[in-house]
Design a protein around this motif. Sequence first.
Motif, PDB file in Angstrom:
ATOM      1  N   LEU A  67      -7.056   4.146   3.339  1.00 22.87           N
ATOM      2  CA  LEU A  67      -7.681   3.313   4.263  1.00 22.87           C
ATOM      3  C   LEU A  67      -6.558   1.976   4.655  1.00 22.87           C
ATOM      4  O   LEU A  67      -6.386   1.815   5.474  1.00 22.87           O
ATOM      5  CB  LEU A  67      -9.093   2.700   3.938  1.00 22.87           C
ATOM      6  N   SER A  68      -5.933   1.549   3.448  1.00 22.20           N
ATOM      7  CA  SER A  68      -5.066   0.392   3.550  1.00 22.20           C
ATOM      8  C   SER A  68      -3.894   0.853   4.174  1.00 22.20           C
ATOM      9  O   SER A  68      -3.268   0.269   5.347  1.00 22.20           O
ATOM     10  CB  SER A  68      -4.714  -0.097   2.211  1.00 22.20           C
ATOM     11  N   ASN A 108      -9.108   4.537  -6.851  1.00 26.02           N
ATOM     12  CA  ASN A 108      -9.581   4.244  -5.504  1.00 26.02           C
ATOM     13  C   ASN A 108      -8.385   4.662  -4.607  1.00 26.02           C
ATOM     14  O   ASN A 108      -7.985   4.090  -3.567  1.00 26.02           O
ATOM     15  CB  ASN A 108      -9.670   2.621  -5.485  1.00 26.02           C
ATOM     16  N   ALA A 162      -9.284   6.559  -1.840  1.00 26.45           N
ATOM     17  CA  ALA A 162      -9.475   6.220  -0.462  1.00 26.45           C
ATOM     18  C   ALA A 162      -9.289   5.191  -0.034  1.00 26.45           C
ATOM     19  O   ALA A 162      -8.830   5.086   1.173  1.00 26.45           O
ATOM     20  CB  ALA A 162     -11.162   6.725  -0.426  1.00 26.45           C
ATOM     21  N   GLN A 163      -9.491   4.047  -0.750  1.00 24.28           N
ATOM     22  CA  GLN A 163      -9.129   2.618  -0.384  1.00 24.28           C
ATOM     23  C   GLN A 163      -7.777   2.401  -0.251  1.00 24.28           C
ATOM     24  O   GLN A 163      -7.246   1.962   0.808  1.00 24.28           O
ATOM     25  CB  GLN A 163      -9.502   1.670  -1.373  1.00 24.28           C
ATOM     26  N   LYS A 179     -10.216   9.199  -7.418  1.00 21.71           N
ATOM     27  CA  LYS A 179     -11.481   8.355  -7.211  1.00 21.71           C
ATOM     28  C   LYS A 179     -11.722   7.254  -8.072  1.00 21.71           C
ATOM     29  O   LYS A 179     -11.731   6.223  -7.534  1.00 21.71           O
ATOM     30  CB  LYS A 179     -12.934   9.336  -7.702  1.00 21.71           C
ATOM     31  N   SER A 187       0.682  -1.283  -0.105  1.00 23.72           N
ATOM     32  CA  SER A 187       0.117  -0.016   0.100  1.00 23.72           C
ATOM     33  C   SER A 187       0.733   1.404   0.123  1.00 23.72           C
ATOM     34  O   SER A 187       0.570   2.442  -0.599  1.00 23.72           O
ATOM     35  CB  SER A 187      -0.783  -0.098   1.205  1.00 23.72           C
TER      36      SER A 187
END
Length: 93
Positions: free
Chosen positions: A81-82, A75, A77-78, A72, A43
């Motif tokens: 989060l990772s 990803n 945001a993902q 967007k 990540s």
Amino acid sequence: YREITSLADGLWTQAAPALAVTWERVRESDWYNDRFAKLGLKSVSDFYGLVEEARERLLDGTSRNELQEFLKERNFAQVLLSLRELFRHHLAG
């Protein structure tokens, strides 16, 4: 951690992210290569890949709105989060 949070904020809110000084030193280091799989650092690489591509797009004239759409689609945001989970796991103690 500080560099990543600063870059993430700058990438989303400003015209261009700051330079990734720490990443430039770490990414080719033996330490990073030796611990990449063990510590689950994919990540981190994904994040900096997005930063690099976003910087290139900005230099080519991409607008802020277009950049946010790109993030967007990729990803962003993902990825964040990772990274949060990675840091939470490794900094928890």
